[in-house]
Design an enzyme around this catalytic site. Structure first.
Site, PDB file in Angstrom:
ATOM      1  N   GLU A  56     -16.462   5.899   4.229  1.00 28.79           N
ATOM      2  CA  GLU A  56     -15.566   5.481   5.562  1.00 28.79           C
ATOM      3  C   GLU A  56     -15.631   6.451   6.709  1.00 28.79           C
ATOM      4  OE1 GLU A  56     -11.490   4.380   5.071  1.00 28.79           O
ATOM      5  OE2 GLU A  56     -11.050   6.239   3.810  1.00 28.79           O
ATOM      6  N   ARG A 115       1.071  -1.180   0.151  1.00 32.88           N
ATOM      7  CA  ARG A 115       0.056   0.125   0.235  1.00 32.88           C
ATOM      8  C   ARG A 115       1.150   1.368   0.003  1.00 32.88           C
ATOM      9  NH1 ARG A 115      -4.648   0.081   4.382  1.00 32.88           N
ATOM     10  NH2 ARG A 115      -2.926   0.875   5.743  1.00 32.88           N
ATOM     11  N   LYS A 166      -2.648   6.531   1.295  1.00 41.66           N
ATOM     12  CA  LYS A 166      -2.373   6.679   2.733  1.00 41.66           C
ATOM     13  C   LYS A 166      -1.450   7.778   2.727  1.00 41.66           C
ATOM     14  CE  LYS A 166      -2.428   4.675   7.207  1.00 41.66           C
ATOM     15  NZ  LYS A 166      -3.572   5.162   7.963  1.00 41.66           N
TER      16      LYS A 166
HETATM   17  C1  PLP Z   1      -8.829   6.415   6.078  1.00 40.97           C
HETATM   18  C2  PLP Z   1      -8.590   5.239   6.650  1.00 40.97           C
HETATM   19  N1  PLP Z   1      -9.331   4.244   6.348  1.00 40.97           N
HETATM   20  C3  PLP Z   1      -9.168   2.929   7.037  1.00 40.97           C
HETATM   21  C4  PLP Z   1      -7.985   2.441   7.612  1.00 40.97           C
HETATM   22  C5  PLP Z   1      -8.092   1.257   8.290  1.00 40.97           C
HETATM   23  O1  PLP Z   1      -6.826   0.624   7.289  1.00 40.97           O
HETATM   24  P1  PLP Z   1      -6.036  -0.645   7.921  1.00 40.97           P
HETATM   25  O2  PLP Z   1      -6.964  -1.678   8.302  1.00 40.97           O
HETATM   26  O3  PLP Z   1      -5.267  -1.077   6.886  1.00 40.97           O
HETATM   27  O4  PLP Z   1      -5.282  -0.177   9.081  1.00 40.97           O
HETATM   28  C6  PLP Z   1      -7.295   3.530   8.082  1.00 40.97           C
HETATM   29  C7  PLP Z   1      -5.887   3.286   9.129  1.00 40.97           C
HETATM   30  O5  PLP Z   1      -4.972   2.858   8.373  1.00 40.97           O
HETATM   31  C8  PLP Z   1      -7.341   4.919   7.666  1.00 40.97           C
HETATM   32  O6  PLP Z   1      -6.505   5.855   7.816  1.00 40.97           O
END
Ligand code: PLP
Length: 339
Positions: free
Chosen positions: A219, A80, A183
């Site tokens: 989300e 990612r 991210k």
């Molecule tokens: C905007 C956002 N959505 C979802 C997630 C959850 O992703 P993950 O399960 O890979 O931590 C995160 C955290 O990393 C996030 O910052």
């Protein structure tokens, strides 16, 4: 050991012994360096400061009953971070080297991995920033990749207790075809005003709607959304949400528990048909949602009246944690033991 009260830890920063760093200069990555300094010294015209060339990751290590430290799905975080780098034109840090850096920093800070049963874990924060000086809007030619760690408790004060979230149509965290799927720091800066407002009203987070039509669920600030309806695990498909590694893992666990997984656009009105709703992510793990208040439409969707999580959320939560800590076998190859 350490004088740390593990069970009182919150989700915050605590100094640990070491971090690891790697510089990209003259078109190539150098050697991994170990540092005990919390400070980075950068040029005032670095692109990370002006044009947001910054991406980060978040993953966790857990201490098992057997005393071993396990890291959860680090390869996925490495991949990612590459997709984030491609999204904002940064040098790509190879996945094998990402894993090597994570192993190294966890090993070096082993005394900060919270003990089994404490409810805490070691949060691992990889970071990639543009270092080269630019005044025009252009990608940097130099980068720094680094990883630090810090022991953490639950992200939401409630822990595995249902928390309220709200919908506010006046804010977006990302544009329809923008950076929501990667991210990068800018998405989080964009979420601060809404997040702070929601918290001041007593909500744990904002549930964002799709930024184009405001019709579908996207989300939560720092986590994905899922709902349970009968035997179905339902989670949004959208071009403006982060592909959560926790959500992907839960979809696999749900399938293997006999649930049907639906990944599709979810209209806001559908909220009234769900039995359970939750946020999921590395930091949030699974945080059940007690109610969703739609502050614009003056509507409330209630998922927990008695303050208890729903049965399916609880089952998924226990299963995920059991795999992460090594309490149960990991048939998926998700956990890597740090030797
Ligand atoms: C905007 C956002 N959505 C979802 C997630 C959850 O992703 P993950 O399960 O890979 O931590 C995160 C955290 O990393 C996030 O910052």
């Amino acid at each position: 050991m350490n004088g740390i009260n593990w069970s009182e830890l919150t989700f915050g920063y605590m100094k640990t012994d070491y971090n690891v760093r790697c510089y990209y200069r003259d078109g190539k990555w150098g050697e991994l360096e170990v540092s005990s300094s919390e400070i980075i010294n950068i040029h005032m015209a670095a692109t990370c400061l002006h044009y947001g060339q910054e991406a980060f990751e978040g993953l966790k290590a857990f201490k098992g009953k057997d005393g071993k430290t396990r890291v959860f799905r680090m390869e996925e975080n490495g991949k990612r971070m590459i997709s984030s780098s491609q999204g904002i034109m940064m040098a790509e840090f190879p996945v094998e080297r990402f894993e090597e850096a994570v192993r190294k920093v966890v090993k070096l800070n082993e005394r900060f991995v919270p003990p089994y049963g404490s409810g805490a874990s070691l949060y691992i924060r990889p970071l990639l920033i543009g270092l080269g000086a630019q005044v025009g809007v252009k990608p940097a030619s130099e980068y720094l990749f680094m990883v630090f760690v810090t022991p953490v408790g639950p992200y939401f004060k409630s822990g595995f207790k249902p928390a309220p979230v709200c919908i506010m149509r006046g804010y977006d965290r990302a544009a329809p075809q923008g950076t929501g799927t990667i991210k990068v720091g800018g998405n989080y800066a964009a979420s601060l005003a809404a997040g702070t407002k929601a918290q001041s009203k007593g909500y744990a987070a904002v549930l964002y709607l799709d930024p184009k039509e405001k019709k579908y669920l996207d989300e939560c600030g720092p986590a994905n959304f899922f709902a349970i309806k009968g035997n179905n695990y339902i989670t949004p498909a959208s071009n403006s949400i982060l592909p959560s590694i926790t959500n992907k893992s839960l979809q696999q666990l749900a399938t293997d528990m006999g649930l049907t997984v639906e990944r599709r656009p979810i209209a806001v009105e559908e909220l009234s048909t769900f039995d359970e709703a939750a946020e999921c992510g590395t930091a949030a793990v699974i945080t059940p949602i007690s109610k969703i208040d739609d502050l614009d439409e003056n509507k409330s969707y209630i998922f927990s009246k008695d303050g208890e999580p729903g049965a399916t959320c609880e089952k998924l939560y226990k299963k995920l944690l059991a795999i992460q800590t090594g309490d149960e076998p990991d048939p998926y190859g998700w956990v890597k033991v740090i030797e």
